[in-house]
Motif scaffolding. Sequence first.
Motif, PDB file in Angstrom:
ATOM      1  N   ARG A 286       0.816  -1.220   0.000  1.00  0.00           N
ATOM      2  CA  ARG A 286       0.000   0.000   0.000  1.00  0.00           C
ATOM      3  C   ARG A 286       0.845   1.264   0.000  1.00  0.00           C
ATOM      4  NH1 ARG A 286      -5.443  -1.002   3.677  1.00  0.00           N
ATOM      5  NH2 ARG A 286      -5.974  -3.049   2.795  1.00  0.00           N
ATOM      6  N   ASP A 287       2.007   1.208   0.641  1.00  0.00           N
ATOM      7  CA  ASP A 287       2.827   2.414   0.670  1.00  0.00           C
ATOM      8  C   ASP A 287       3.585   2.636  -0.630  1.00  0.00           C
ATOM      9  OD1 ASP A 287       4.726   0.419   0.842  1.00  0.00           O
ATOM     10  OD2 ASP A 287       5.558   1.075   2.768  1.00  0.00           O
ATOM     11  N   ARG A 288       3.429   1.735  -1.620  1.00  0.00           N
ATOM     12  CA  ARG A 288       4.058   1.902  -2.928  1.00  0.00           C
ATOM     13  C   ARG A 288       3.040   2.261  -4.006  1.00  0.00           C
ATOM     14  NH1 ARG A 288       8.399   3.364  -4.065  1.00  0.00           N
ATOM     15  NH2 ARG A 288       8.438   2.188  -6.027  1.00  0.00           N
ATOM     16  N   ALA A 289       1.757   2.235  -3.656  1.00  0.00           N
ATOM     17  CA  ALA A 289       0.722   2.433  -4.664  1.00  0.00           C
ATOM     18  C   ALA A 289       0.775   3.821  -5.278  1.00  0.00           C
ATOM     19  CB  ALA A 289      -0.654   2.175  -4.059  1.00  0.00           C
ATOM     20  N   ALA A 290       0.964   4.860  -4.461  1.00  0.00           N
ATOM     21  CA  ALA A 290       0.973   6.231  -4.984  1.00  0.00           C
ATOM     22  C   ALA A 290       2.112   6.429  -5.975  1.00  0.00           C
ATOM     23  CB  ALA A 290       1.081   7.226  -3.834  1.00  0.00           C
ATOM     24  N   ALA A 291       3.280   5.888  -5.672  1.00  0.00           N
ATOM     25  CA  ALA A 291       4.412   6.030  -6.589  1.00  0.00           C
ATOM     26  C   ALA A 291       4.155   5.292  -7.894  1.00  0.00           C
ATOM     27  CB  ALA A 291       5.687   5.499  -5.925  1.00  0.00           C
ATOM     28  N   LEU A 292       3.528   4.129  -7.819  1.00  0.00           N
ATOM     29  CA  LEU A 292       3.216   3.381  -9.030  1.00  0.00           C
ATOM     30  C   LEU A 292       2.246   4.172  -9.911  1.00  0.00           C
ATOM     31  CD1 LEU A 292       2.435  -0.425  -9.178  1.00  0.00           C
ATOM     32  CD2 LEU A 292       1.196   1.198 -10.582  1.00  0.00           C
ATOM     33  N   LEU A 293       1.215   4.749  -9.302  1.00  0.00           N
ATOM     34  CA  LEU A 293       0.245   5.517 -10.077  1.00  0.00           C
ATOM     35  C   LEU A 293       0.875   6.771 -10.680  1.00  0.00           C
ATOM     36  CD1 LEU A 293      -2.807   5.047  -7.728  1.00  0.00           C
ATOM     37  CD2 LEU A 293      -2.643   4.246 -10.091  1.00  0.00           C
ATOM     38  N   ALA A 294       1.761   7.428  -9.935  1.00  0.00           N
ATOM     39  CA  ALA A 294       2.456   8.597 -10.489  1.00  0.00           C
ATOM     40  C   ALA A 294       3.302   8.181 -11.685  1.00  0.00           C
ATOM     41  CB  ALA A 294       3.321   9.242  -9.413  1.00  0.00           C
ATOM     42  N   GLY A 295       3.957   7.030 -11.584  1.00  0.00           N
ATOM     43  CA  GLY A 295       4.745   6.534 -12.701  1.00  0.00           C
ATOM     44  C   GLY A 295       3.891   6.204 -13.912  1.00  0.00           C
ATOM     45  N   SER A 296       2.673   5.720 -13.669  1.00  0.00           N
ATOM     46  CA  SER A 296       1.786   5.383 -14.789  1.00  0.00           C
ATOM     47  C   SER A 296       1.418   6.626 -15.596  1.00  0.00           C
ATOM     48  CB  SER A 296       0.521   4.687 -14.275  1.00  0.00           C
ATOM     49  OG  SER A 296      -0.370   5.593 -13.651  1.00  0.00           O
ATOM     50  N   GLU A 297       1.192   7.740 -14.927  1.00  0.00           N
ATOM     51  CA  GLU A 297       0.870   8.981 -15.634  1.00  0.00           C
ATOM     52  C   GLU A 297       2.022   9.409 -16.535  1.00  0.00           C
ATOM     53  OE1 GLU A 297      -0.548  12.063 -13.036  1.00  0.00           O
ATOM     54  OE2 GLU A 297      -1.537  10.612 -11.715  1.00  0.00           O
ATOM     55  N   ALA A 298       3.242   9.174 -16.083  1.00  0.00           N
ATOM     56  CA  ALA A 298       4.416   9.591 -16.860  1.00  0.00           C
ATOM     57  C   ALA A 298       4.560   8.827 -18.163  1.00  0.00           C
ATOM     58  CB  ALA A 298       5.677   9.417 -16.007  1.00  0.00           C
ATOM     59  N   VAL A 299       3.968   7.613 -18.238  1.00  0.00           N
ATOM     60  CA  VAL A 299       4.083   6.840 -19.479  1.00  0.00           C
ATOM     61  C   VAL A 299       2.786   6.839 -20.284  1.00  0.00           C
ATOM     62  CG1 VAL A 299       5.924   5.370 -18.610  1.00  0.00           C
ATOM     63  CG2 VAL A 299       3.553   4.666 -18.274  1.00  0.00           C
ATOM     64  N   GLY A 300       1.823   7.706 -19.919  1.00  0.00           N
ATOM     65  CA  GLY A 300       0.660   7.901 -20.763  1.00  0.00           C
ATOM     66  C   GLY A 300      -0.666   7.406 -20.229  1.00  0.00           C
TER      67      GLY A 300
END
Length: 414
Positions: A286-300
């Motif tokens: 759960r403490d990694r979810a926000a970073a994963l979602l931020a990374g998803s925006e960066a790739v489209g």
Amino acid sequence: MAECPGVLHLAAMADGGLARLRVPGGSLSATQARVIAEAAARMGSGVIDLTNRANLQIRGLSLDAGPRLAAALFEIGLGADGPADRRRNILLDPFSGLDPAEVRDCRPLAQALDRALTQAGWIGALSPKFSFAIDGGSEAGIGAIASDVSATAVPEGVEVVFGTGAFAVTAAPEAAVSALLTIADSTARLGPDARARDLQVTATVDALCALPGVRTAPIAQRRSMSARYGAIPTRIADEAAVAVPVPVGRLDAPMLIWLADQAEAEGDGTLRLAPWSAVVLPGVARDRAAALLAGSEAVGFTPVAVAERLSVVACAGAPACERAREPAKALGAALLALAAEPGRLPASLAQVHLSACAKGCAGSSASDLLLLGASGRSGWSVHRGASPRAAQAACARLDDPNPAEILRLLAARG
């Protein structure tokens, strides 16, 4: 739209051959996702569509690419040989086994049904459009999606609804596959174009109730589907299932490879396809979810905040469809991208449907704004609160459409 495609049986579209990969249960390993992405880039245009029944479509293939694509997919355990290739339409809740609110994990049911369909001698007589929806009773409400047969977990077993949705039986969990197969087999006997709505109801219910563990039952109150995005709590206290929104259901090969990489690095190594244009990565801390979602925006990928407020569905459009003059997918993606800018989102949840011709592909329900293109001229007619097959007079005309104008019209809805 051409005849329902499969992997071996491609549909000829304006942008080349189209393969539809049925993923019964909607679950892929990271390795399988990479092979799909690499095959799409090597054999096709690199464009991969996520359908509203959680299947994948690979675009831009040569029309003779089916055997080569099938060989690559069969090697990693995807696809089915023969007529089953186009007839394993099994939609499963992507949160099965994860949602603490579900009644029962229905993954074993979906897997058993897939095996049985693949082996059924009558499968070639069933319409390729015949579909199942399997719902474990979670918050997502997958059983509400229009299907020939829906199976929803209830405390007493599995509620099986078929045809028009007005008829149901309840099956013990161990009898559910037999009940689903009986409905499909009975439909196949009516002819290759028959659907469950064509069944004789009394005879079908009698046949179902003759099976051990099946009885008639009143239909439970119908639920509606609820699209879920972002970090969704699961049965495991420190884990989340992260639902990444896919803009207008369109991926490219690098986006799918990125998801596969994240599934291995951050999750449990699997991806689950959702019918509301999202890919779910289970097993993320759960403490990694926000970073994963931020990374998803960066790739489209679409930001969760946008997907939760603005739903945009779009047909393939130009240049993929010979009936289309307007690039529906590209306009829809641009609309979502603009909505991510500060102050652009509508004040309340809204849906926009872009259909580049009057056929209304991509959805049948009413939208706040429906934009219809025409094969004979450029531009879009705009309809408020309309579905494609029941559109009233247009409230506006967009001859040179742009996302800002669509958002303005959406904000002015009354």
